[in-house]
Scaffold this motif. Structure first.
Motif: not given
Length: 209
Positions: A18-27, A97-102
């Motif tokens: 699920h965590q892999e899929a979430q990462a892929a889903a946002v690019g 992944v969530i909120h795309r913070l860097t």
């Protein structure tokens, strides 16, 4: 330079897939996945986890470390803060992944550094507070279940342990009720019930375990 996804799964939490899929889903294009399965983020620091130690060995300057949220690194305030700062000192960029913070150590501006460090502290504290709240809810739920087990089990809950914990995590992260319902496959009413009475939801799960 490479991009590494670190995933952590504790009992009943989201799956690594699920965590892999979430990462892929946002690019995110991930070169390698490093994962610890069945490891507590509150009691076990990242460096003490089998794959956490490997993660520190793998990462080099310029690499990108991707995590679903900072709570995957850990749920202990000091450990999460130390980990993020160590990564930045090494020249590793940490992205969520969530909120795309860097988070990186590139800025030399003291005001930007202060804002960044304050955000790190806030998120680390939130991760620990969430874990402690879930633990207390679990204790209260078990106590209620024991007190009522000889009398009445009540209606079987319409959600699983994994869905319950996913809802609790998403609420702390500030996600909306509708988004949580879609992500977990639960109704909005069920998400509201879990939000408004976590102890009773935990008790229902315990009674029907």
């Amino acid at each position: 330079m490479k991009t590494i996804l670190y995933a952590r799964v504790s009992t009943g939490d989201q799956t690594i897939a699920h965590q892999e899929a979430q990462a892929a889903a946002v690019g995110f294009v991930v070169d390698e996945v490093v994962a610890d399965d069945g490891v507590s983020g509150l009691s076990t620091c990242l460096r003490e986890r089998p794959q956490g130690r490997r993660l520190f060995d793998l990462l080099r300057r310029g690499d990108v470390l991707v995590v679903r949220w900072v709570d995957r690194l850990g749920r202990n305030y000091a450990d999460v803060c130390d980990t993020l700062r160590e990564m930045m000192r090494r020249g590793v960029v940490v992205r969520t992944v969530i909120h795309r913070l860097t988070f990186d150590g590139a800025t030399a501006d003291p005001m930007q550094q202060a804002v960044r460090d304050a955000l790190i502290g806030f998120m680390a504290a939130t991760a620990q507070a969430q874990a402690e709240a879930m633990r207390e809810a679990q204790k209260a739920g078990i106590a209620q279940a024991r007190a009522r087990s000889d009398v009445y089990r009540g209606r079987k809950p319409s959600f699983s342990r994994a869905q319950y914990e996913a809802v609790r995590s998403a609420l702390v992260e500030g996600r909306g009720i509708s988004a949580i319902a879609v992500a977990t496959g639960l109704s909005r009413q069920t998400v509201y019930r879990i939000r408004d009475n976590a102890a009773e939801a935990e008790a229902a799960l315990a009674r029907w375990a």
